[in-house]
Scaffold this active site. Structure first.
Site, PDB file in Angstrom:
ATOM      1  CD  GLU A  37      11.461 -30.443 -25.061  1.00  0.00           C
ATOM      2  OE1 GLU A  37      11.976 -30.847 -23.888  1.00  0.00           O
ATOM      3  OE2 GLU A  37      11.172 -31.335 -25.864  1.00  0.00           O
ATOM      4  NE  ARG A 262      13.929 -28.848 -11.033  1.00  0.00           N
ATOM      5  CZ  ARG A 262      13.851 -28.727 -12.244  1.00  0.00           C
ATOM      6  NH1 ARG A 262      15.216 -28.919 -12.830  1.00  0.00           N
ATOM      7  NH2 ARG A 262      12.881 -28.773 -13.080  1.00  0.00           N
ATOM      8  CE  LYS A 272       8.761 -27.853 -19.482  1.00  0.00           C
ATOM      9  NZ  LYS A 272       9.388 -27.109 -20.983  1.00  0.00           N
TER      10      LYS A 272
HETATM   11  P1  ATP Z   1      10.395 -29.454 -16.207  1.00  0.00           P
HETATM   12  O1  ATP Z   1      11.473 -30.191 -15.175  1.00  0.00           O
HETATM   13  O2  ATP Z   1       9.358 -28.832 -15.405  1.00  0.00           O
HETATM   14  O3  ATP Z   1       9.830 -30.307 -17.154  1.00  0.00           O
HETATM   15  P2  ATP Z   1      12.322 -28.425 -17.928  1.00  0.00           P
HETATM   16  O4  ATP Z   1      13.490 -28.132 -17.221  1.00  0.00           O
HETATM   17  O5  ATP Z   1      12.328 -29.745 -18.588  1.00  0.00           O
HETATM   18  O6  ATP Z   1      11.487 -28.333 -16.820  1.00  0.00           O
HETATM   19  P3  ATP Z   1      12.688 -26.603 -19.981  1.00  0.00           P
HETATM   20  O7  ATP Z   1      11.639 -26.064 -20.840  1.00  0.00           O
HETATM   21  O8  ATP Z   1      13.776 -27.427 -20.492  1.00  0.00           O
HETATM   22  O9  ATP Z   1      11.911 -27.313 -19.035  1.00  0.00           O
HETATM   23  O10 ATP Z   1      13.257 -25.452 -18.958  1.00  0.00           O
HETATM   24  C1  ATP Z   1      13.822 -23.982 -19.433  1.00  0.00           C
HETATM   25  C2  ATP Z   1      14.810 -23.495 -18.614  1.00  0.00           C
HETATM   26  O11 ATP Z   1      14.032 -23.404 -17.393  1.00  0.00           O
HETATM   27  C3  ATP Z   1      15.948 -24.641 -18.495  1.00  0.00           C
HETATM   28  O12 ATP Z   1      17.001 -23.651 -18.579  1.00  0.00           O
HETATM   29  C4  ATP Z   1      15.544 -25.115 -17.103  1.00  0.00           C
HETATM   30  O13 ATP Z   1      16.936 -25.098 -16.431  1.00  0.00           O
HETATM   31  C5  ATP Z   1      14.843 -23.945 -16.183  1.00  0.00           C
HETATM   32  N1  ATP Z   1      13.846 -24.478 -15.238  1.00  0.00           N
HETATM   33  C6  ATP Z   1      13.178 -25.540 -15.288  1.00  0.00           C
HETATM   34  N2  ATP Z   1      12.451 -25.725 -14.092  1.00  0.00           N
HETATM   35  C7  ATP Z   1      13.042 -24.888 -13.173  1.00  0.00           C
HETATM   36  C8  ATP Z   1      13.159 -24.578 -11.815  1.00  0.00           C
HETATM   37  N3  ATP Z   1      12.184 -25.420 -10.952  1.00  0.00           N
HETATM   38  N4  ATP Z   1      13.805 -23.726 -11.244  1.00  0.00           N
HETATM   39  C9  ATP Z   1      14.496 -22.862 -12.063  1.00  0.00           C
HETATM   40  N5  ATP Z   1      14.770 -23.149 -13.383  1.00  0.00           N
HETATM   41  C10 ATP Z   1      13.994 -24.189 -14.094  1.00  0.00           C
HETATM   42 MG    MG Z   2      14.424 -29.676 -19.864  1.00  0.00          MG
END
Ligand code: ATP
Ligand code: MG
Length: 553
Positions: A37, A262, A272
């Protein structure tokens, strides 16, 4: 961008599923996607997901797309879109398709109409709070909305009016009509669409209704023909609803969702939302602050794509959550730079040394190997003359036992140069030692094969006349060990010593150093030329990682 190379990655459960699906013909070509996102910069956790998705596709000659999951207009921004593209490319991956979920808004709307016409979705007038309260709990079923049994015609009409902008934010939602008593709470009539009157970075003011993630994501995957939709474990409970959307919206392609753990790293904030807070509250120097676990921060700190990719491979892909020691990432950057980085000398806290028996006005050039473990990197010439700088803590007036560096009467080796012996020192009015007087022994020149006597300490130095002033930025973890005060917010747990700036000198040949060049400063560690603060007048080095061996020699 580099061309695709087919590399073999370690085995993991998702890779095994892909191999099986290709073997049985369930899929003919693997298609993955990385779906960020655009509401912040990417961090090292995202790198794990990027490596997994892109390396799977590369290895099995499939496709990997970069898709912006931009269904929430309020938090998204083109600055983030651009930074994400730059970071994925820098990591060394080339996407096949570049997509925006917002490009599918019309199709998503049409798919929602399919659900309404099948009696599987309805417009609800309840407030967000009412909906939440009626949802029930893990042990109690939810209760039906009073608007649940609206006719198809009424729902179509209300949904059209939602789209036309007739309702204010929060006045109406579209919900799936599934089962308010399902043991899986995600099946209790989840919200599919909400009214948000906000400008969208891609679609502008075209829409005032926006799909929810859980509805939009499976449709996005299906439209793109994704075969293996890989996400993190917290989406496991969403999988049945993911399959429901694909089935009931009658999507021609049927992607499957797989979840993995994760990445968490000790002493590292990896959300984020929190990283944005650090930026917004100016606790750091922007998203690319070298202390940040963002890809751009790691790049500015001096990490390389190779080190990050090797780290991602090593930590593996599992289905149980765990926390990786931050030192693991350090290990991979040391490994990557070990044979690549020029090994040079930098003095961080200078102390002047006058070599009293060295002829005034004489300068000689000494031969120094550029990397003692990689002879191919050749040699360089470094100037040596009567005055040099050494580290302040390489001298002690009253040393403890086993201190083998300079003290009155002691002799040490100057790396690449001569043995020097300390005879005297000068103090300022505060009693601080500001100058040493030493003598050198011309017989002991490095490389001369001198075996007359041995010294226990070798220290580094730079020639005072030709040395180049430099700023060194030394880092510690941004966050203190969070166990210290359980009640403190993470902003209260910031490490006050996470950045320390010192001013010293480097060898004169460093004048040519360019932003992002990486060096090993003998006995200190690996450093990167900071791309933000380095100017033609001022070299600024970021400590990437210290040497594993202790500073003592
Ligand atoms: P955050 O939790 O940091 O806000 P998010 O999941 O909301 O991250 P996205 O932009 O939705 O951020 O993430 C894009 C992709 O990265 C998703 O498929 C998510 O599962 C993966 N992702 C995010 N954080 C991690 C992590 N710590 N380890 C592995 N994959 C991750
Ligand atoms: Mg997300």
């Amino acid at each position: 961008m580099e061309t695709k190379s087919v590399t073999s990655t370690p085995s993991n459960f998702i890779k095994n599923i892909v191999i099986e699906d290709l073997k049985t013909g369930k899929v003919s070509q693997v298609v993955t996607r990385f779906p960020p996102e655009p509401n912040g910069y990417l961090h090292i956790g995202h790198a794990k997901s990027i490596c997994l998705n892109f390396e799977l596709a590369n290895e099995f000659k499939g496709l990997a797309n970069l898709r912006f999951d931009d269904t929430n207009p309020v938090k998204e921004d083109t600055e983030y879109v651009e930074s994400i593209k730059a970071d994925v490319a820098w990591l060394g991956f080339q996407w096949d398709g570049l997509f925006f979920a917002s490009d599918y808004f019309e199709e998503m709307y049409q798919r929602a109409l399919v659900l309404i016409r099948k009696g599987l979705a309805y417009v609800d007038d309840q407030t967000a709070d009412q909906i939440r309260e009626a949802r029930g709990t893990l042990t109690q079923p939810g209760t039906n909305s009073p608007h649940r049994d609206r006719s198809v015609e009424e729902n179509v009409s209300l949904f059209e009016r939602m789209r036309a902008g007739e309702f204010k934010d929060g006045e109406r939602v579209l919900r799936a009509k599934i089962d308010m008593s399902s043991p899986n709470i995600n099946f209790r009539d989840p919200i599919l669409y909400r009214v948000v009157h906000a400008h969208h970075h891609n679609t502008g003011d075209t829409w005032c209704i926006y799909p929810m993630y859980a509805f939009a994501h499976p449709i996005e995957d299906a439209i793109e023909g994704v075969t293996h939709s890989i996400c993190t474990l917290e989406f496991e409970d969403q999988r049945p609803f993911y399959d429901w959307v694909i089935r009931e919206c009658e999507m021609p392609n049927v992607p499957k969702q797989y979840e993995f753990a994760r990445l968490n790293i000790t002493n590292t904030v990896m959300s984020k939302r929190k990283l944005k807070q650090l930026v917004d509250e100016k606790a750091v120097d922007g998203w690319d602050d070298p202390r940040m676990p963002t890809i751009s921060g790691l790049r500015r700190r001096g990490f390389t794509p190779e080190a990050i990719r090797n780290f991602a491979r090593e930590i593996g892909v599992a289905r149980s959550n765990s926390t990786v020691d931050a030192r693991m990432l350090d290990h991979f950057i040391r490994e990557d730079l070990k044979l690549k980085a020029l090994r040079t000398m930098g003095v961080l806290n200078p102390l002047k040394v006058v070599i009293t028996n060295y002829p005034e006005d004489q300068v000689e050039m000494l031969e120094a190997e550029n990397n003692s473990e990689n002879p191919e990197m050749g040699n360089r010439q470094i100037p040596f003359s009567r005055e040099i700088y050494i580290e302040q803590d390489d001298f002690m007036e009253n040393p403890p036992n086993k201190y083998f560096r300079l003290f009155p009467g002691n002799e040490v080796r100057l790396k690449h140069a001569y043995f020097i012996k300390c005879n005297d020192f000068v103090k300022d009015e505060n009693g601080k030692v500001v100058e040493l007087h030493c003598t050198y022994d011309v017989e002991t020149k490095s490389g001369s094969g001198f075996t007359g006597r041995k010294v226990k300490g070798t220290i580094h130095w730079v020639d005072a006349k030709s040395a180049v002033p430099a700023e060194f930025r030394l880092y510690e973890p941004l966050i203190l060990d969070d166990s210290e005060d359980e009640n403190a917010t993470f902003l209260e747990n910031l490490n006050p010593n996470s950045l320390q700036i010192v001013k010293g000198f480097v060898e004169d040949n460093m004048k040519q150093a360019k932003p992002l060049d990486k060096f090993q400063f003998f006995r200190h560690g690996y450093f990167n030329v900071d791309p933000k603060y380095t100017t033609s007048e001022q070299l600024v080095f970021n400590l990437i990682v210290s040497l594993k061996s202790s500073f003592e020699v």
